[in-house]
Design a protein around this motif. Structure first.
Motif, mmCIF file in Angstrom:
data_model
loop_
_atom_site.group_PDB
_atom_site.id
_atom_site.type_symbol
_atom_site.label_atom_id
_atom_site.label_comp_id
_atom_site.label_asym_id
_atom_site.label_seq_id
_atom_site.Cartn_x
_atom_site.Cartn_y
_atom_site.Cartn_z
ATOM 1 N N LYS A 1 -3.909 7.721 9.991
ATOM 2 C CA LYS A 1 -5.316 7.726 9.592
ATOM 3 C C LYS A 1 -5.510 8.267 8.185
ATOM 4 O O LYS A 1 -6.415 7.827 7.472
ATOM 5 N N ARG A 2 -4.678 9.209 7.790
ATOM 6 C CA ARG A 2 -4.826 9.820 6.462
ATOM 7 C C ARG A 2 -4.262 8.953 5.341
ATOM 8 O O ARG A 2 -4.521 9.217 4.169
ATOM 9 N N LEU A 3 -3.501 7.924 5.695
ATOM 10 C CA LEU A 3 -2.836 7.109 4.691
ATOM 11 C C LEU A 3 -3.648 5.884 4.304
ATOM 12 O O LEU A 3 -4.426 5.357 5.093
ATOM 13 N N ASN A 4 -3.388 5.426 3.114
ATOM 14 C CA ASN A 4 -3.958 4.189 2.609
ATOM 15 C C ASN A 4 -3.363 3.012 3.380
ATOM 16 O O ASN A 4 -2.206 3.058 3.795
ATOM 17 N N VAL A 5 -4.136 1.950 3.531
ATOM 18 C CA VAL A 5 -3.681 0.756 4.258
ATOM 19 C C VAL A 5 -2.376 0.217 3.674
ATOM 20 O O VAL A 5 -1.469 -0.178 4.416
ATOM 21 N N GLU A 6 -2.255 0.197 2.373
ATOM 22 C CA GLU A 6 -1.044 -0.344 1.742
ATOM 23 C C GLU A 6 0.192 0.469 2.094
ATOM 24 O O GLU A 6 1.273 -0.074 2.289
ATOM 25 N N VAL A 7 0.042 1.759 2.178
ATOM 26 C CA VAL A 7 1.162 2.616 2.566
ATOM 27 C C VAL A 7 1.575 2.302 3.998
ATOM 28 O O VAL A 7 2.762 2.153 4.307
ATOM 29 N N VAL A 8 0.595 2.164 4.872
ATOM 30 C CA VAL A 8 0.884 1.871 6.281
ATOM 31 C C VAL A 8 1.578 0.521 6.408
ATOM 32 O O VAL A 8 2.516 0.365 7.203
ATOM 33 N N LYS A 9 1.148 -0.434 5.632
ATOM 34 C CA LYS A 9 1.739 -1.780 5.701
ATOM 35 C C LYS A 9 3.151 -1.839 5.128
ATOM 36 O O LYS A 9 3.968 -2.628 5.597
ATOM 37 N N ASN A 10 3.437 -1.011 4.131
ATOM 38 C CA ASN A 10 4.685 -1.172 3.387
ATOM 39 C C ASN A 10 5.725 -0.079 3.598
ATOM 40 O O ASN A 10 6.849 -0.230 3.128
ATOM 41 N N GLU A 11 5.361 0.992 4.260
ATOM 42 C CA GLU A 11 6.306 2.097 4.439
ATOM 43 C C GLU A 11 6.395 2.490 5.900
ATOM 44 O O GLU A 11 5.446 2.304 6.659
#
Length: 82
Positions: free
Chosen positions: A47-57
């Motif tokens: 929840k604390r992360l940006n969508v791009e971070v969640v998608k790519n890491e």
């Protein structure tokens, strides 16, 4: 906006799941509650992360925090606090 909607749905699922855990036989609660707490911790991190971070890491709970979750759950189980 889509991420927020998904997060709200997941939070609802977590609330319902916890009530289900409380209705389990005492002997089954520890393992299920441990998994619940692990995934809840992972969700809070996501929840604390940006969508791009969640998608790519890969998002994970560090091993040290996993051990803390295990210890907390075990002691609550042994003291009949679950």
């Amino acid at each position: 906006n889509a991420k927020a909607a998904i997060e709200a749905d997941i939070e609802k699922d977590f609330k319902e799941a916890y009530q289900g855990i409380l209705n389990l036989p005492v002997g089954a609660r520890m393992g299920v509650l441990l998994a619940y707490k692990y995934y809840q911790r992972l969700f809070e991190k996501i929840k604390r992360l940006n969508v791009e971070v969640v998608k790519n890491e890969r998002v994970r709970v560090p091993n040290g925090k996993k051990l803390v979750l295990l210890a907390e759950t075990y002691f609550k189980y042994r003291l009949n606090l679950l």
